[in-house]
Design a protein around this motif. Sequence first.
Motif, PDB file in Angstrom:
ATOM      1  N   GLU A  29       0.879  -1.172   0.000  1.00 14.48           N
ATOM      2  CA  GLU A  29       0.000   0.000   0.000  1.00 14.48           C
ATOM      3  C   GLU A  29       0.911   1.214   0.000  1.00 14.48           C
ATOM      4  OE1 GLU A  29      -3.884   0.908   2.372  1.00 14.48           O
ATOM      5  OE2 GLU A  29      -2.228   1.869   3.473  1.00 14.48           O
ATOM      6  N   TRP A  30       0.699   2.118  -0.942  1.00 15.15           N
ATOM      7  CA  TRP A  30       1.544   3.301  -1.018  1.00 15.15           C
ATOM      8  C   TRP A  30       0.702   4.575  -1.074  1.00 15.15           C
ATOM      9  CZ3 TRP A  30       0.395   5.946  -5.397  1.00 15.15           C
ATOM     10  CH2 TRP A  30      -0.050   5.226  -6.521  1.00 15.15           C
ATOM     11  N   THR A  31       1.302   5.641  -0.585  1.00 17.89           N
ATOM     12  CA  THR A  31       0.625   6.942  -0.530  1.00 17.89           C
ATOM     13  C   THR A  31       1.578   8.027  -1.018  1.00 17.89           C
ATOM     14  OG1 THR A  31      -0.789   6.312   1.337  1.00 17.89           O
ATOM     15  CG2 THR A  31      -0.456   8.661   0.963  1.00 17.89           C
ATOM     16  N   VAL A  32       1.069   8.921  -1.840  1.00 17.76           N
ATOM     17  CA  VAL A  32       1.833  10.072  -2.318  1.00 17.76           C
ATOM     18  C   VAL A  32       1.101  11.344  -1.906  1.00 17.76           C
ATOM     19  CG1 VAL A  32       2.778  11.274  -4.325  1.00 17.76           C
ATOM     20  CG2 VAL A  32       2.761   8.771  -4.278  1.00 17.76           C
ATOM     21  N   GLU A  33       1.836  12.283  -1.303  1.00 19.22           N
ATOM     22  CA  GLU A  33       1.283  13.583  -0.932  1.00 19.22           C
ATOM     23  C   GLU A  33       2.163  14.689  -1.492  1.00 19.22           C
ATOM     24  OE1 GLU A  33      -0.854  12.471   3.322  1.00 19.22           O
ATOM     25  OE2 GLU A  33       1.073  13.529   3.319  1.00 19.22           O
ATOM     26  N   LEU A  34       1.586  15.865  -1.636  1.00 18.96           N
ATOM     27  CA  LEU A  34       2.292  16.968  -2.284  1.00 18.96           C
ATOM     28  C   LEU A  34       2.190  18.232  -1.432  1.00 18.96           C
ATOM     29  CD1 LEU A  34       2.177  17.700  -6.051  1.00 18.96           C
ATOM     30  CD2 LEU A  34       1.710  19.558  -4.468  1.00 18.96           C
ATOM     31  N   TYR A  35       3.338  18.893  -1.223  1.00 14.55           N
ATOM     32  CA  TYR A  35       3.408  20.123  -0.438  1.00 14.55           C
ATOM     33  C   TYR A  35       4.217  21.178  -1.201  1.00 14.55           C
ATOM     34  CZ  TYR A  35       2.097  16.946   3.361  1.00 14.55           C
ATOM     35  OH  TYR A  35       1.456  16.009   4.126  1.00 14.55           O
ATOM     36  N   ILE A  36       4.041  22.439  -0.791  1.00  3.02           N
ATOM     37  CA  ILE A  36       4.899  23.506  -1.289  1.00  3.02           C
ATOM     38  C   ILE A  36       5.787  23.936  -0.130  1.00  3.02           C
ATOM     39  CG2 ILE A  36       3.268  25.373  -0.750  1.00  3.02           C
ATOM     40  CD1 ILE A  36       4.191  26.750  -3.356  1.00  3.02           C
ATOM     41  N   LEU A  37       7.044  24.285  -0.402  1.00  6.07           N
ATOM     42  CA  LEU A  37       7.970  24.693   0.643  1.00  6.07           C
ATOM     43  C   LEU A  37       8.041  26.210   0.716  1.00  6.07           C
ATOM     44  CD1 LEU A  37      10.924  22.181   0.065  1.00  6.07           C
ATOM     45  CD2 LEU A  37       8.920  21.929   1.532  1.00  6.07           C
ATOM     46  N   ASP A  38       8.095  26.729   1.948  1.00  8.49           N
ATOM     47  CA  ASP A  38       8.233  28.181   2.093  1.00  8.49           C
ATOM     48  C   ASP A  38       9.712  28.564   2.046  1.00  8.49           C
ATOM     49  OD1 ASP A  38       9.345  27.627   4.583  1.00  8.49           O
ATOM     50  OD2 ASP A  38       7.548  28.199   5.712  1.00  8.49           O
ATOM     51  N   GLN A  39      10.002  29.824   2.271  1.00  9.52           N
ATOM     52  CA  GLN A  39      11.376  30.317   2.141  1.00  9.52           C
ATOM     53  C   GLN A  39      12.320  29.709   3.173  1.00  9.52           C
ATOM     54  OE1 GLN A  39      11.407  34.563   2.868  1.00  9.52           O
ATOM     55  NE2 GLN A  39       9.734  34.405   4.329  1.00  9.52           N
TER      56      GLN A  39
END
Length: 234
Positions: A29-39
Motif C-alpha cells: 500500500e503506497w501513498t503520495v502527498e504533495l506540499y509547497i515549501l516556504d522560504q
Amino acid sequence: ICLQRKIKVVTEQHNINKPAAQEGYPMKEWTVELYILDQDGKERPARCFTKVTYNLHPSFANPIQTFNDPPFKCTNEGWGEFEMIIDMYTTEKGGKISIAHDLNFQQSEYENIHTVTFRNPSQALQQLLRETGPLPSDEERKQKKAVDGGSKKKRPYDIERMADGLTKLGEDDLLQVIQMIHDHKDDNTYIQNNLDAGEFSVDLYTLPDNLMKMLWEFLVSCPPSYQILLVICR
C-alpha cells in the motif's frame, strides 16, 4: 514575470497482508502527498493548486486519479514500481504544471523536491504564492514606490490618485487607456490580459514616466464614470 517555488512530493509505502499478484513481489500500500515549501524550507499546504492529477500505470483499474484538496493524498495498492506524471493545476484558467515522480519501494518513506515555475501569474495567484515567500518584484516595487512617494510634488501626476481614477472610468475610456498602455509601454511594464474574464491588469509602478504623464492628462480631461473594468496593481 516568472516565479519559482519548490514542491515536495512525499511517498510512504509498506507491505500488506494480501496474496501476491506477481510471484516474488509482495503487495504494497503506497501513498503520495504533495506540499509547497516556504522560504525556510518548511512544508506548507499547496493552496496555489486547485487540483492535482496522478497519472498512474495503465494497469490500474483507475489510472487517472484527481484530488482537489491539499495535500492531494493519493493512496493505492500494488506490487510494481513505475514512473507517474503528476499534473498540478494552478488557480489560472488552463494553467498546468507537470512533474515526473518515480514510485519505488526501496525505502518505507522518501521525499523528492522539484523546482517549478509559475509563468505570468495573476494577482490572485501571486497573493497565494506570497504565503510561502516574497516575490522577486516586491522589494523593487517597494523601492520604486518609496522613490515615487518622495517626489510626488516634483511630478505632474499622483499614482495613488491615478489608480483611483482609472477604476472609475467607463468602458470606452478604458479601451482608450488600454490602447495607450499597449502603444507606449516598455520592456519593464507589467501587464496581463485575461480575455475570458474581461480583465486587464497593469502595475502602474512599472510604467515609463512619459506614459504616466499621458495617462494623467487623459484622466484630468475625462469625467469619471460608474463602470469599473480595470484592475490596478498598487
